[in-house]
Scaffold this motif. Structure first.
Motif, PDB file in Angstrom:
ATOM      1  N   SER A  12       3.097  31.598  -1.250  1.00  0.00           N
ATOM      2  CA  SER A  12       3.514  30.798  -2.412  1.00  0.00           C
ATOM      3  C   SER A  12       3.494  29.308  -2.090  1.00  0.00           C
ATOM      4  O   SER A  12       2.964  28.500  -2.862  1.00  0.00           O
ATOM      5  CB  SER A  12       4.913  31.200  -2.860  1.00  0.00           C
ATOM      6  OG  SER A  12       4.960  32.562  -3.171  1.00  0.00           O
ATOM      7  N   VAL A  16       7.059  19.585  -3.552  1.00  0.00           N
ATOM      8  CA  VAL A  16       7.966  20.737  -3.612  1.00  0.00           C
ATOM      9  C   VAL A  16       7.449  21.863  -2.715  1.00  0.00           C
ATOM     10  O   VAL A  16       8.214  22.501  -1.974  1.00  0.00           O
ATOM     11  CB  VAL A  16       8.129  21.223  -5.071  1.00  0.00           C
ATOM     12  CG1 VAL A  16       8.950  22.493  -5.125  1.00  0.00           C
ATOM     13  CG2 VAL A  16       8.786  20.159  -5.914  1.00  0.00           C
ATOM     14  N   LEU A  64       2.641  23.512 -15.656  1.00  0.00           N
ATOM     15  CA  LEU A  64       1.490  22.617 -15.505  1.00  0.00           C
ATOM     16  C   LEU A  64       0.824  22.357 -16.854  1.00  0.00           C
ATOM     17  O   LEU A  64       0.664  23.277 -17.660  1.00  0.00           O
ATOM     18  CB  LEU A  64       0.461  23.237 -14.547  1.00  0.00           C
ATOM     19  CG  LEU A  64       0.861  23.324 -13.082  1.00  0.00           C
ATOM     20  CD1 LEU A  64      -0.230  24.019 -12.287  1.00  0.00           C
ATOM     21  CD2 LEU A  64       1.110  21.949 -12.518  1.00  0.00           C
ATOM     22  N   ARG A 102      -1.719  16.874  -8.315  1.00  0.00           N
ATOM     23  CA  ARG A 102      -0.309  16.912  -8.741  1.00  0.00           C
ATOM     24  C   ARG A 102       0.561  16.736  -7.500  1.00  0.00           C
ATOM     25  O   ARG A 102       0.818  17.683  -6.762  1.00  0.00           O
ATOM     26  CB  ARG A 102       0.008  18.239  -9.428  1.00  0.00           C
ATOM     27  CG  ARG A 102      -0.637  18.426 -10.780  1.00  0.00           C
ATOM     28  CD  ARG A 102       0.062  17.600 -11.814  1.00  0.00           C
ATOM     29  NE  ARG A 102       1.467  17.955 -11.908  1.00  0.00           N
ATOM     30  CZ  ARG A 102       2.094  18.241 -13.031  1.00  0.00           C
ATOM     31  NH1 ARG A 102       1.433  18.218 -14.156  1.00  0.00           N
ATOM     32  NH2 ARG A 102       3.374  18.540 -13.034  1.00  0.00           N
ATOM     33  N   MET A 137       0.944  26.396  -3.534  1.00  0.00           N
ATOM     34  CA  MET A 137       1.456  25.199  -4.220  1.00  0.00           C
ATOM     35  C   MET A 137       0.899  23.926  -3.585  1.00  0.00           C
ATOM     36  O   MET A 137       0.497  22.994  -4.285  1.00  0.00           O
ATOM     37  CB  MET A 137       2.986  25.180  -4.160  1.00  0.00           C
ATOM     38  CG  MET A 137       3.638  26.155  -5.104  1.00  0.00           C
ATOM     39  SD  MET A 137       5.402  26.206  -4.907  1.00  0.00           S
ATOM     40  CE  MET A 137       5.888  24.722  -5.724  1.00  0.00           C
ATOM     41  N   ARG A 149       9.569  23.189 -15.098  1.00  0.00           N
ATOM     42  CA  ARG A 149       9.370  22.502 -13.822  1.00  0.00           C
ATOM     43  C   ARG A 149      10.716  22.254 -13.115  1.00  0.00           C
ATOM     44  O   ARG A 149      10.835  22.491 -11.910  1.00  0.00           O
ATOM     45  CB  ARG A 149       8.653  21.182 -14.076  1.00  0.00           C
ATOM     46  CG  ARG A 149       8.403  20.345 -12.877  1.00  0.00           C
ATOM     47  CD  ARG A 149       7.522  19.159 -13.240  1.00  0.00           C
ATOM     48  NE  ARG A 149       7.581  18.153 -12.201  1.00  0.00           N
ATOM     49  CZ  ARG A 149       8.454  17.153 -12.197  1.00  0.00           C
ATOM     50  NH1 ARG A 149       9.305  17.026 -13.192  1.00  0.00           N
ATOM     51  NH2 ARG A 149       8.451  16.274 -11.229  1.00  0.00           N
ATOM     52  N   TYR A 185       6.689  27.104 -11.973  1.00  0.00           N
ATOM     53  CA  TYR A 185       6.000  25.833 -11.740  1.00  0.00           C
ATOM     54  C   TYR A 185       4.595  25.869 -12.321  1.00  0.00           C
ATOM     55  O   TYR A 185       4.108  24.888 -12.902  1.00  0.00           O
ATOM     56  CB  TYR A 185       5.950  25.513 -10.249  1.00  0.00           C
ATOM     57  CG  TYR A 185       6.125  24.046  -9.980  1.00  0.00           C
ATOM     58  CD1 TYR A 185       5.236  23.122 -10.506  1.00  0.00           C
ATOM     59  CD2 TYR A 185       7.185  23.565  -9.245  1.00  0.00           C
ATOM     60  CE1 TYR A 185       5.397  21.773 -10.296  1.00  0.00           C
ATOM     61  CE2 TYR A 185       7.365  22.229  -9.035  1.00  0.00           C
ATOM     62  CZ  TYR A 185       6.464  21.337  -9.560  1.00  0.00           C
ATOM     63  OH  TYR A 185       6.644  20.005  -9.368  1.00  0.00           O
ATOM     64  N   LEU A 186       3.921  27.014 -12.158  1.00  0.00           N
ATOM     65  CA  LEU A 186       2.567  27.130 -12.720  1.00  0.00           C
ATOM     66  C   LEU A 186       2.613  27.063 -14.242  1.00  0.00           C
ATOM     67  O   LEU A 186       1.738  26.469 -14.873  1.00  0.00           O
ATOM     68  CB  LEU A 186       1.911  28.430 -12.250  1.00  0.00           C
ATOM     69  CG  LEU A 186       1.501  28.471 -10.780  1.00  0.00           C
ATOM     70  CD1 LEU A 186       0.962  29.842 -10.421  1.00  0.00           C
ATOM     71  CD2 LEU A 186       0.453  27.426 -10.487  1.00  0.00           C
ATOM     72  N   VAL A 235       7.628  29.746  -8.187  1.00  0.00           N
ATOM     73  CA  VAL A 235       6.199  29.400  -8.214  1.00  0.00           C
ATOM     74  C   VAL A 235       5.602  29.721  -9.587  1.00  0.00           C
ATOM     75  O   VAL A 235       4.830  28.923 -10.142  1.00  0.00           O
ATOM     76  CB  VAL A 235       5.455  30.151  -7.092  1.00  0.00           C
ATOM     77  CG1 VAL A 235       3.974  29.914  -7.196  1.00  0.00           C
ATOM     78  CG2 VAL A 235       5.941  29.684  -5.752  1.00  0.00           C
ATOM     79  N   LEU A 250       3.854  18.835  -7.198  1.00  0.00           N
ATOM     80  CA  LEU A 250       3.634  20.219  -6.757  1.00  0.00           C
ATOM     81  C   LEU A 250       3.480  20.281  -5.238  1.00  0.00           C
ATOM     82  O   LEU A 250       4.043  21.157  -4.564  1.00  0.00           O
ATOM     83  CB  LEU A 250       2.389  20.771  -7.458  1.00  0.00           C
ATOM     84  CG  LEU A 250       2.099  22.257  -7.393  1.00  0.00           C
ATOM     85  CD1 LEU A 250       3.223  23.042  -8.011  1.00  0.00           C
ATOM     86  CD2 LEU A 250       0.800  22.570  -8.104  1.00  0.00           C
ATOM     87  N   ILE A 294      11.930  23.823  -9.538  1.00  0.00           N
ATOM     88  CA  ILE A 294      12.356  23.031  -8.377  1.00  0.00           C
ATOM     89  C   ILE A 294      13.747  23.483  -7.923  1.00  0.00           C
ATOM     90  O   ILE A 294      14.001  23.664  -6.720  1.00  0.00           O
ATOM     91  CB  ILE A 294      12.351  21.528  -8.727  1.00  0.00           C
ATOM     92  CG1 ILE A 294      10.919  21.042  -8.915  1.00  0.00           C
ATOM     93  CG2 ILE A 294      13.017  20.711  -7.627  1.00  0.00           C
ATOM     94  CD1 ILE A 294      10.809  19.627  -9.420  1.00  0.00           C
ATOM     95  N   ILE A 340      -5.615  19.638  -7.754  1.00  0.00           N
ATOM     96  CA  ILE A 340      -5.512  19.208  -9.161  1.00  0.00           C
ATOM     97  C   ILE A 340      -4.754  17.888  -9.278  1.00  0.00           C
ATOM     98  O   ILE A 340      -4.375  17.480 -10.372  1.00  0.00           O
ATOM     99  CB  ILE A 340      -4.857  20.282 -10.060  1.00  0.00           C
ATOM    100  CG1 ILE A 340      -3.436  20.611  -9.601  1.00  0.00           C
ATOM    101  CG2 ILE A 340      -5.696  21.518 -10.146  1.00  0.00           C
ATOM    102  CD1 ILE A 340      -2.689  21.497 -10.585  1.00  0.00           C
TER     103      ILE A 340
END
Lengths: 102, 160
Positions: free
Chosen positions: B112, B131, A65, B125, B116, A75, A61-62, A58, B128, A79, B123
């Protein structure tokens, strides 16, 4: 500064700090997960590694962005961590169970 | 400066509300009503900003991004609570403490994935969201598989 530009800048600032604070909290939870992974027995270690994988995924992933740091390759790593981490945890849990039986 | 002050006040408000929910042990406001209230607040804020002369699209996007920030702030108190729990419950509580730790790890996973999903929606996405949703589907299976493995490992050990 016009009202629209101010509103956009305000949203960007709030989102940036929110993501940063969330990542710090997730990092603290990740430290707890690492402690659990290092101190416990086999299944507890697996659980700790699973929780740490989640937190790392997580956070990565943030980071990826475009609103934050725009690190593109993070990213794909995120995943992979999230998907393979959860699937691997289930598989290893099954292995632990059947391994103990035999 | 105004943006930073707004951030601090907004974060404090969200932290206080989520912590109040955690302390109470249930929802202070029913989630089905809370979603309607938040949507009504969104419409009122966007409408007010639009009638003050702002462009509609940029206003909607900015307000949604502030909402996504609220979702991220709301994920912080459960994460801190999970951290405290992971450090607090040691091996001195016996072998069944594993299930408590499993629950705490489940809280981390659930928070989490929900962050997400909802932040991704706000936003815009979709990757996101995808996933996060995929991960959300795996959370109960992961916890269940771990508890199952520990139960049988522990049972075999006690039989020996």
């Amino acid at each position: 500064m016009s009202e629209a530009a101010f509103l956009s800048a305000l949203a960007d600032t709030v989102f940036f700090w929110a993501a940063l604070v969330f990542m710090v909290a997730a990092t603290a939870a990740g430290l707890g997960a690492i402690r659990m992974a290092l101190k416990g027995e086999a299944v507890t270690s697996l659980m700790g590694v699973s929780a740490f994988t989640t937190v790392a995924g997580v956070s990565l992933y943030l980071i990826s962005l475009p609103e934050l740091f725009n690190v593109g390759f993070a990213r794909d790593t995120a995943i992979a961590l999230l998907v393979v981490g959860s699937v691997g945890t289930i598989l290893f849990a099954r292995l632990f169970r059947t391994g103990e039986k035999s | 400066m105004i943006a930073e002050i707004f951030t601090v006040v907004y974060a404090a408000a969200v932290f206080a509300y989520v912590s109040w929910n955690i302390k109470k042990g249930s929802f202070v406001v029913d989630p089905s009503k809370l979603v309607l209230y938040l949507f009504a607040a969104f419409l009122i804020i966007v409408g007010a900003l639009y009638f003050m002369g702002n462009e509609l699209e940029s206003t909607v996007l900015a307000v949604m991004k502030i909402g996504a920030a609220g979702i991220l702030f709301a994920g912080v108190p459960p994460m801190i609570a999970a951290t405290i729990g992971l450090f607090r419950f040691g091996d001195e509580y016996g072998s069944n403490i594993f299930y408590v730790r499993n629950h705490i790890a489940g809280v981390i996973d659930t928070v989490s994935s929900l962050v997400m999903i909802f932040a991704g929606i706000l936003i815009l996405r979709i990757d996101l969201v995808a996933v996060g949703f995929f991960f959300f589907l795996f959370v109960p299976f992961t916890g269940g598989a771990l508890a199952n493995a520990y139960y049988y490992v522990n049972q075999r050990r006690s039989e020996k």
